[in-house]
Structures are given as structure tokens and as C-alpha cells.
Scaffold this motif. Structure first.
Motif, mmCIF file in Angstrom:
data_model
loop_
_atom_site.group_PDB
_atom_site.id
_atom_site.type_symbol
_atom_site.label_atom_id
_atom_site.label_comp_id
_atom_site.label_asym_id
_atom_site.label_seq_id
_atom_site.Cartn_x
_atom_site.Cartn_y
_atom_site.Cartn_z
ATOM 1 N N TYR A 157 10.618 15.560 -15.877
ATOM 2 C CA TYR A 157 10.892 13.843 -15.217
ATOM 3 C C TYR A 157 11.385 14.484 -14.180
ATOM 4 N N THR A 180 9.123 7.529 -19.447
ATOM 5 C CA THR A 180 8.607 8.566 -19.783
ATOM 6 C C THR A 180 7.356 9.129 -20.415
ATOM 7 N N TYR A 236 4.822 9.145 -18.112
ATOM 8 C CA TYR A 236 4.416 10.354 -16.939
ATOM 9 C C TYR A 236 3.227 11.444 -18.450
ATOM 10 N N GLU A 264 0.205 13.131 -17.877
ATOM 11 C CA GLU A 264 0.060 14.343 -17.385
ATOM 12 C C GLU A 264 -0.973 14.829 -18.843
ATOM 13 N N LEU A 324 3.603 5.339 -11.701
ATOM 14 C CA LEU A 324 2.697 6.884 -10.859
ATOM 15 C C LEU A 324 1.496 6.023 -9.897
#
Ligand SMILES: *Cc1c(COP(=O)(O)O)cnc(C)c1O
Ligand SMILES: [Zn+2]
Length: 414
Positions: A60, A220, A223, A227, A262
Motif C-alpha cells: 500500500y 493498513t 485496506y 481488498e 477509501l
């Protein structure tokens, strides 16, 4: 031009901004936690492909305020933080009666807790600005994360932990070669002493919440969840509820920031609901939530979940906002409920330390209180491994049967 996206810092309380090249911890005016300010405009225009060969949080990099680690710590634990598995244990899912249960297994990080995410970013930053010794106050995990990952890149660390920290955590610090000071006092006193030492000796301070880069590492996991689960988990169709154990409040603040980015980037429609879980005996933030204020009054922390035993949370205000701004709630759980959750996670093949199990105990309370129902999916963050605190685990289960080494003895005992 090594950090083009990192513009500077903004105080989360008074909004004062600071440039990116200052060595800063909290706001010089009011000691508020500083948010790292990133320029995401380029990313909004053009979504980067994340490097799929990079099985760590370094995939990332376009969203991080540090430069490419390059060869730094290549093929060492420093480069293997993050990309932790997401499990969905069917029996536990059924017993909760919700649509889908997910467990994010942060115990699979190199030093076996979520704290590795923060330490990786802090170490990268420390090497960028060329500081020497790294120091942190810790209930154990933050120190182990700093000591282990710094050892991997050949750096010295100093850790201040309460003398009462679980033995396995202390052993981990020593094995990683940290200079360990066991403070005759609680975590908050270890924090105060570490800050004095930073001032006196010019060390670089990793303290959770105090160093703005801890949150940047902790974001993180958001994320990774995005995903793994895809956009639907963040639309009106399948609203996700995320359960996070809270001590200082930095993990939940980090997850909030990650999901916010996001949304800002237009990659997800809306934020998941964030639920903070605190031990009843260490509930400074949960109390402020119940009182509807942002003023957090210190408590005298008393819980077997040492990783969330905090009198004066270092990141309380952002942790409150994480929950209030996402339509979640704070829940308080008793130590017996935490022990029961250790057993239940164990039956699903997951060994959790008490603080980590608290998140599941909180989900159970939320189901009882109908904050989460059969139409909802929930994600529990298992923040640390059960091997971190074996005596606490032993309290959660009956003792093993001791027998003579004969089959007869086995038959008799059965
Ligand atoms: C640090 C820690 C927490 C709490 O994180 P905060 O950022 O202090 O709220 C929860 N669980 C484990 C295992 C931890 O090490
Ligand atoms: Zn301020």
C-alpha cells in the motif's frame, strides 16, 4: 521528492498545521494527536495497481507517508508485516446468529500482534530522518514489535514496560535485544517515564498515539479488509460492523482513517460501523462515549487484558470519533466474558490473548443488545496471539488430566 504525498500534520483538536520536515509528536499548543496529511488527489484520478507480489503492508506504499523501503530489511520480518488472513469460522458464525462472521488474524504478524503495523512505519520514518535509538513505552506488544522489527534492520531499541507485563512479552523484548526497563508502576507511568527519557536523551519516540506514524501503520488493515471483502461489504447491501479492542485507542483510530481514505478516494461507498470494546475495569473511552462528551477522564485500570489496561488513553478523542462518526458504539466487557471468548475462539482453532478475545466478547454483547442482527456481517480483529499470555489462557480452561503412563489409567480417567 521522496515523499510526494506527505504534506504535513494537522492537530486533531485545534486544526493547527505543521510542515512535514519537523520532528513532531503531539500538537505544541494543546497536545492533541496529530493527523498525517496526505495529498490523495493524484490517486483519486488514477487508481494505482497494488503490487500483488508484495505480501505485506508495503503493497500500500502509494497510500503511506514514507518512501519505498527499497532494500531495507528485504527478506527479514521487517518486510513481512500485514497481509494477515481473514477467517470465517462456521460454527462460531452460527452460534452468533449473524449473517457472516469474519476474524482478521493479526496474531500472524512477525511478532504476533497488530502493533507490528505501527512499528514498521515508525522505523521506516526513523531511518528516513536519520535518528539513532528508538524508544517506546509498552504494555508489551508495542515494545516487542519495535524491538523485533528494529532488530531485523539492525537498530537499537529501549522499552519501558510495566513490571507486571506478561512474562512471554518480556522474554520477547529481551530476545529481540531491546534494553528493557521494567517500571515499578503501571503502563501510564511507563509512558510518562519514556517521554522524560526521550526529552533527556534525544531518542526517537514510538509511543502509541504520540508518534503520528503509529496510526499510519495501523490504518493498513482497513485496506486489507477492503481488498478481501470487496466493495459490497461497504455498500448499503451488506453493511459491515467491525469490532476492535480499545486501550489507547490508536488501532480503532487507524482503521477509521484507513476506511475514510477509501471513501475519500471513491473506492468504497461508505464507512463500516466501528465498535470499540473495552474491559469494564479500563473503560475511560467507553465512559466518555456513554456520557456523550469528548472529555476523557482517567480511570484506575483493572483488567486481566493487559494490552488494553490504560488509565489515560493516548488517542482517546480520535477513538471516540471513530465510533461516533461511523454509527457504531462502545461496549464494555467483564473479565469472565473475555475468558469465555478465549475458549470460544479456541474452539474455532484460534488462540487469542485476552485483549484480542475482548473483541469477540464485545460482538456478543452487541448481538444481545441488538446493535448487530441476523442481517449484518461482523468482523472481529484478533489483535494478538494467545501465546503472549499463557497464564491468562490457562485461567479460561479446565486443567488437563494427569495420569500414570498406562492404558488402564487412561480408561479409568475416560
Ligand atoms: C495494543 C493492543 C490493543 C489496543 O490497541 P490500542 O491502540 O491501544 O487501542 C488491543 N489488543 C492488543 C493485543 C494490543 O496489543
Ligand atoms: Zn492542537
Amino acid at each position: 521528492m521522496s515523499r510526494p504525498r506527505f504534506i504535513g500534520y494537522r492537530c486533531s483538536i485545534c486544526g493547527t498545521t505543521y510542515g512535514p520536515d519537523q520532528l513532531l509528536y503531539t500538537c505544541t499548543r494543546d497536545s492533541g494527536n496529530l493527523d498525517v496529511v496526505l495529498d490523495l488527489a493524484e490517486l483519486r484520478k488514477r487508481r494505482p495497481g497494488f503490487d500483488s507480489s508484495e505480501r505485506s503492508l508495503w503493497r500500500y506504499l502509494p497510500l503511506l507517508p514514507v518512501s519505498d523501503p527499497g532494500e531495507l530489511g528485504l527478506h527479514t520480518p521487517f518486510r513481512s508485516v500485514g497481509c494477515t488472513p481473514l477467517f470465517s469460522p462456521p460454527r462460531l458464525n452460527r452460534s452468533l446468529g449473524i449473517r457472516r462472521l469474519w476474524i482478521k488474524d493479526e496474531g500472524r504478524n512477525p511478532t504476533a500482534s497488530y502493533k507490528d503495523r505501527a512499528s514498521a512505519l515508525v522505523i521506516r520514518r526513523a531511518l528516513e530522518i536519520g535518528v539513532g535509538t528508538l524508544v517506546t513505552a509498552s504494555t508489551g506488544n508495542a515494545g516487542a514489535a519495535l524491538a523485533g522489527l528494529a532488530a531485523a534492520v539492525g537498530r537499537q531499541t529501549v522499552v519501558f514496560a510495566p513490571r507486571s507485563a506478561p512474562e512471554a512479552k518480556i522474554a520477547q523484548l529481551l530476545v529481540f535485544g531491546a534494553r528493557v526497563f521494567l517500571v515499578e508502576g503501571n503502563y501510564d507511568q511507563a509512558v510518562d517515564l519514556s517521554l522524560q527519557a526521550v526529552e533527556a536523551f534525544g531518542w526517537y519516540c514510538r509511543n502509541t498515539g504520540t508518534n503520528p506514524f503509529t496510526l499510519e501503520g495501523k490504518k493498513t488493515a482497513a485496506y486489507e479488509i477492503w481488498e478481501a471483502l470487496g466493495q459490497d461489504a461497504f455498500s448499503g447491501v451488506e453493511p459491515l460492523a467491525v469490532f476492535v479492542p480499545v486501550g489507547d485507542g490508536n488501532i480503532i483510530s487507524g482503521l477509521h482513517r484507513g476506511f475514510e481514505e477509501l471513501v475519500e478516494l471513491g473506492w468504497i461507498e461508505r464507512l463500516p460501523r466501528l465498535f470499540g470494546v473495552q474491559a469494564e475495569g479500563s473503560a475511560a473511552i467507553a465512559r466518555a462515549f456513554a456520557e456523550g462528551t469528548e472529555t476523557i477522564r482517567p480511570v484506575q485500570a483493572e483488567t486481566l487484558a493487559d494490552s488494553i489496561a490504560v488509565n489515560r488513553p493516548a488517542d482517546g478523542v480520535r477513538a471516540l470519533r471513530a465510533v461516533r462518526r461511523t454509527g457504531g458504539a462502545y461496549l464494555q466487557v467483564r473479565d469472565e466474558q473475555i475468558l469465555a471468548a478465549i475458549r470460544e475462539l479456541g474452539r474455532a482453532g484460534l488462540f487469542a490473548e485476552p485483549a484480542a478475545a475482548a473483541a469477540l466478547a464485545g460482538l456478543k454483547r452487541a448481538v444481545e443488545q441488538k446493535l448487530v442482527g441476523e442481517g449484518d456481517s461482523a468482523l472481529v480483529v484478533r489483535t494478538g496471539s494467545g501465546l503472549k499470555d499463557v497464564p491468562a489462557a490457562a485461567r479460561a480452561v479446565p486443567e488437563a488430566t494427569i495420569i500414570e503412563p498406562t492404558l488402564q489409567a487412561v480408561e479409568k480417567a475416560l
